[in-house]
Design a protein around this motif. Structure first.
Motif, PDB file in Angstrom:
ATOM      1  N   ASN A 295       0.840  -1.193   0.000  1.00 45.52           N
ATOM      2  CA  ASN A 295       0.000   0.000   0.000  1.00 45.52           C
ATOM      3  C   ASN A 295       0.883   1.253   0.000  1.00 45.52           C
ATOM      4  OD1 ASN A 295      -1.326   2.274   1.805  1.00 45.52           O
ATOM      5  ND2 ASN A 295      -2.983   1.129   0.846  1.00 45.52           N
ATOM      6  N   LYS A 296       0.613   2.149  -0.932  1.00 41.94           N
ATOM      7  CA  LYS A 296       1.508   3.292  -1.132  1.00 41.94           C
ATOM      8  C   LYS A 296       1.520   4.246   0.062  1.00 41.94           C
ATOM      9  CE  LYS A 296       3.119   6.178  -4.906  1.00 41.94           C
ATOM     10  NZ  LYS A 296       2.972   6.508  -6.327  1.00 41.94           N
ATOM     11  N   ILE A 297       0.390   4.382   0.739  1.00 44.53           N
ATOM     12  CA  ILE A 297       0.340   5.277   1.896  1.00 44.53           C
ATOM     13  C   ILE A 297       1.200   4.723   3.030  1.00 44.53           C
ATOM     14  CG2 ILE A 297      -1.153   6.350   3.627  1.00 44.53           C
ATOM     15  CD1 ILE A 297      -1.523   7.413   0.776  1.00 44.53           C
ATOM     16  N   LEU A 298       1.084   3.410   3.268  1.00 44.33           N
ATOM     17  CA  LEU A 298       1.888   2.794   4.321  1.00 44.33           C
ATOM     18  C   LEU A 298       3.368   2.880   3.985  1.00 44.33           C
ATOM     19  CD1 LEU A 298       1.524   1.347   7.024  1.00 44.33           C
ATOM     20  CD2 LEU A 298       1.513  -0.830   5.793  1.00 44.33           C
ATOM     21  N   ARG A 299       3.709   2.665   2.697  1.00 47.96           N
ATOM     22  CA  ARG A 299       5.116   2.774   2.283  1.00 47.96           C
ATOM     23  C   ARG A 299       5.615   4.213   2.386  1.00 47.96           C
ATOM     24  NH1 ARG A 299       6.276   1.713  -2.861  1.00 47.96           N
ATOM     25  NH2 ARG A 299       4.164   1.505  -3.660  1.00 47.96           N
ATOM     26  N   MET A 300       4.724   5.162   2.171  1.00 49.21           N
ATOM     27  CA  MET A 300       5.095   6.576   2.304  1.00 49.21           C
ATOM     28  C   MET A 300       5.526   6.872   3.735  1.00 49.21           C
ATOM     29  SD  MET A 300       2.607   9.890   1.949  1.00 49.21           S
ATOM     30  CE  MET A 300       1.703   9.415   3.432  1.00 49.21           C
ATOM     31  N   PHE A 301       4.737   6.380   4.694  1.00 51.10           N
ATOM     32  CA  PHE A 301       5.111   6.588   6.099  1.00 51.10           C
ATOM     33  C   PHE A 301       6.396   5.835   6.446  1.00 51.10           C
ATOM     34  CE2 PHE A 301       0.521   7.688   6.569  1.00 51.10           C
ATOM     35  CZ  PHE A 301       0.708   8.957   7.093  1.00 51.10           C
ATOM     36  N   GLY A 302       6.630   4.730   5.736  1.00 49.77           N
ATOM     37  CA  GLY A 302       7.870   3.999   5.946  1.00 49.77           C
ATOM     38  C   GLY A 302       9.080   4.772   5.469  1.00 49.77           C
ATOM     39  N   VAL A 303       8.957   5.408   4.312  1.00 53.19           N
ATOM     40  CA  VAL A 303      10.055   6.231   3.780  1.00 53.19           C
ATOM     41  C   VAL A 303      10.378   7.380   4.740  1.00 53.19           C
ATOM     42  CG1 VAL A 303      10.698   7.833   1.926  1.00 53.19           C
ATOM     43  CG2 VAL A 303       9.654   5.622   1.372  1.00 53.19           C
ATOM     44  N   LEU A 304       9.335   7.955   5.331  1.00 52.45           N
ATOM     45  CA  LEU A 304       9.508   9.057   6.285  1.00 52.45           C
ATOM     46  C   LEU A 304       9.731   8.550   7.708  1.00 52.45           C
ATOM     47  CD1 LEU A 304       6.654  11.460   5.077  1.00 52.45           C
ATOM     48  CD2 LEU A 304       9.110  11.761   4.720  1.00 52.45           C
ATOM     49  N   GLY A 305       9.920   7.236   7.858  1.00 48.02           N
ATOM     50  CA  GLY A 305       9.923   6.605   9.166  1.00 48.02           C
ATOM     51  C   GLY A 305      10.864   7.200  10.192  1.00 48.02           C
ATOM     52  N   TYR A 306      12.117   7.466   9.812  1.00 49.41           N
ATOM     53  CA  TYR A 306      13.089   7.970  10.780  1.00 49.41           C
ATOM     54  C   TYR A 306      12.705   9.363  11.264  1.00 49.41           C
ATOM     55  CZ  TYR A 306      17.533   9.350  12.878  1.00 49.41           C
ATOM     56  OH  TYR A 306      18.501   9.799  13.751  1.00 49.41           O
ATOM     57  N   SER A 307      12.339  10.228  10.342  1.00 45.72           N
ATOM     58  CA  SER A 307      11.907  11.580  10.727  1.00 45.72           C
ATOM     59  C   SER A 307      10.681  11.520  11.634  1.00 45.72           C
ATOM     60  CB  SER A 307      11.583  12.411   9.483  1.00 45.72           C
ATOM     61  OG  SER A 307      12.747  12.951   8.905  1.00 45.72           O
ATOM     62  N   MET A 308       9.722  10.690  11.259  1.00 46.42           N
ATOM     63  CA  MET A 308       8.485  10.605  12.034  1.00 46.42           C
ATOM     64  C   MET A 308       8.746  10.048  13.434  1.00 46.42           C
ATOM     65  SD  MET A 308       5.478   9.663   9.332  1.00 46.42           S
ATOM     66  CE  MET A 308       4.236  10.128  10.540  1.00 46.42           C
ATOM     67  N   TYR A 309       9.655   9.088  13.521  1.00 44.73           N
ATOM     68  CA  TYR A 309       9.992   8.523  14.830  1.00 44.73           C
ATOM     69  C   TYR A 309      10.618   9.587  15.734  1.00 44.73           C
ATOM     70  CZ  TYR A 309      12.050   5.609  18.458  1.00 44.73           C
ATOM     71  OH  TYR A 309      12.405   5.078  19.678  1.00 44.73           O
ATOM     72  N   LEU A 310      11.559  10.345  15.189  1.00 43.99           N
ATOM     73  CA  LEU A 310      12.254  11.353  16.002  1.00 43.99           C
ATOM     74  C   LEU A 310      11.335  12.502  16.405  1.00 43.99           C
ATOM     75  CD1 LEU A 310      15.857  11.940  14.609  1.00 43.99           C
ATOM     76  CD2 LEU A 310      15.166  10.846  16.729  1.00 43.99           C
ATOM     77  N   VAL A 311      10.460  12.909  15.501  1.00 42.75           N
ATOM     78  CA  VAL A 311       9.678  14.130  15.697  1.00 42.75           C
ATOM     79  C   VAL A 311       8.403  13.912  16.503  1.00 42.75           C
ATOM     80  CG1 VAL A 311       8.322  15.888  14.463  1.00 42.75           C
ATOM     81  CG2 VAL A 311      10.599  15.255  13.631  1.00 42.75           C
ATOM     82  N   HIS A 312       7.732  12.770  16.315  1.00 41.50           N
ATOM     83  CA  HIS A 312       6.355  12.613  16.813  1.00 41.50           C
ATOM     84  C   HIS A 312       6.217  12.811  18.319  1.00 41.50           C
ATOM     85  CE1 HIS A 312       7.517   8.626  18.314  1.00 41.50           C
ATOM     86  NE2 HIS A 312       6.400   8.651  19.005  1.00 41.50           N
ATOM     87  N   TYR A 313       7.207  12.336  19.072  1.00 41.80           N
ATOM     88  CA  TYR A 313       7.088  12.376  20.530  1.00 41.80           C
ATOM     89  C   TYR A 313       7.105  13.810  21.048  1.00 41.80           C
ATOM     90  CZ  TYR A 313       7.604  10.591  25.293  1.00 41.80           C
ATOM     91  OH  TYR A 313       7.405  10.278  26.618  1.00 41.80           O
TER      92      TYR A 313
END
Length: 371
Positions: A295-313
């Motif tokens: 699924n392209k949306i899930l893969r999109m979040f995967g590509v952004l995974g490191y940034s999202m992990y660092l930033v979300h908290y």
């Protein structure tokens, strides 16, 4: 190649379908698996959909996935483990992949509030909150080439034999490498060094090398699909809230004395992540499992995974501190949206440029974007 501001910010979308790894083929479907890891951590921290405490499982998936993907160059070309030039470049690449964005985030978030705390994080003397996992990753990346040098000091060992050996070794490390023997500071306390989880990822790489060299029948493909779906289900049904719900329905006790199973049994859940990765790679492209992770949306979040992990908290803490809403679902969707927007920028302007800084070992003819 210089990109316009708009293209730089939306670079992640191009990379969903076109990015290539430093070596070998791009396992695009594994970007979807990384996307699952991102969502698991985010859902856990926001405490929605009965996922509180499942963040550990998301982190184990990150660790296993890293161990798997970074092993591929050594698995396919074992001589690299003995090359000082290659291993030096390997470690440099990993440092450039993790540290620039990490330093940027702590500079923006921690430095204005507490300069001493900032310096402690700068040298990894402290690793508060979700940042604990970065120290674990960095240490393992440094020792990783040595692991392959030891493995390939004995010639002509079949990949499946190495895989089983590493599986057993990871179990022993999980059992014996306790906090009292070796620990890392993280989240305000001493934590075990979870190298056993990374080792599971390496074991998975060797097993995949064995599996893909064989012709798998439709029966095996269907079996992998079933195993993968069961592993995927474990991400949701093993949370405490869901275990209590199932216990009420079935009238049996399901480890109710354990608050967070993923944290209490990291090796077991790390193994579940291995099964998921192998199942996704081995399942037929038309299968339900493969469709989920392609699924392209899930893969999109995967590509952004490191940034999202660092930033979300930090986004989540900000929203909670300022009392934006008492509704957890609203907080979740706000955290997800704001984190996504920030991650688009950090990926395009920080992550991607540093990915290119050391160049690629692939010939230019194989680089779809010419970089």
């Amino acid at each position: 190649m210089r990109l316009s501001l708009g293209k730089q910010v939306t670079r992640f979308w191009y990379d969903v379908d076109n990015k290539l790894p430093t070596h070998g083929e791009n396992y695009a479907v594994l970007d979807g698996v990384r996307g699952l890891a991102v969502f698991t951590v985010l859902l856990s921290h926001c405490g929605v959909f009965n996922m509180l405490g499942q963040g550990g499982l998301g982190v184990w998936l990150f660790f296993v996935l890293s161990g798997f993907l970074l092993s591929i160059p050594f698995v396919t070309e074992p001589q690299r483990a003995w090359s000082i030039k290659y291993t030096s470049k390997f470690i440099a690449r990993r440092l450039l992949r993790i540290i620039p964005l990490y330093y940027f985030v702590i500079l923006v978030v921690i430095f204005p509030k507490d300069k001493n705390l900032f310096w402690d994080h700068l040298i990894f003397a402290k690793a508060d909150g979700h940042l604990w996992s970065l120290k674990q990753e960095l240490i393992f990346y440094i020792i990783m080439p040595a692991i392959f040098a030891i493995i390939h000091s004995i010639p002509k060992i079949k990949p499946w034999v190495i895989s089983l050996f590493l599986l057993f070794a990871s179990f022993l490390l999980d059992y014996y490498l306790t906090i009292d023997k070796f620990s890392l500071v993280g989240n305000g306390k001493n934590l075990p060094f979870y190298c056993s989880i990374f080792m599971l990822g390496i074991s998975t790489a060797y097993m995949w090398q064995h599996i893909k060299s064989k012709r798998t029948s439709n029966v095996y493909s269907k079996l992998f699909t079933i195993l993968g779906l069961l592993s995927l289900a474990a991400f949701f049904i093993t949370s405490k809230e869901n275990r209590l719900l199932i216990s009420d329905v079935l009238e049996i006790d399901i480890l109710s004395n354990h608050e967070y199973l993923a944290w209490d049994f990291p090796w077991v859940f790390g193994l579940s992540c291995c099964i998921l990765i192998l199942s996704v790679l081995s399942s037929h492209k038309s299968s339900t499992l493969n469709a989920i992770f392609r699924n392209k949306i899930l893969r999109m979040f995967g590509v952004l995974g490191y940034s999202m992990y660092l930033v979300h908290y930090f986004v989540l803490i900000f929203l909670q501190q300022y009392g934006i809403s008492d509704n957890k679902l609203i907080i979740f969707f706000l955290t997800l949206s704001i984190t996504f927007l920030i991650s688009c920028v950090t990926y395009g302007f920080i992550e991607k440029p540093f990915m290119r800084l050391l160049g690629s070992n692939r010939p230019k003819s194989q680089r779809k974007d010419g970089l």
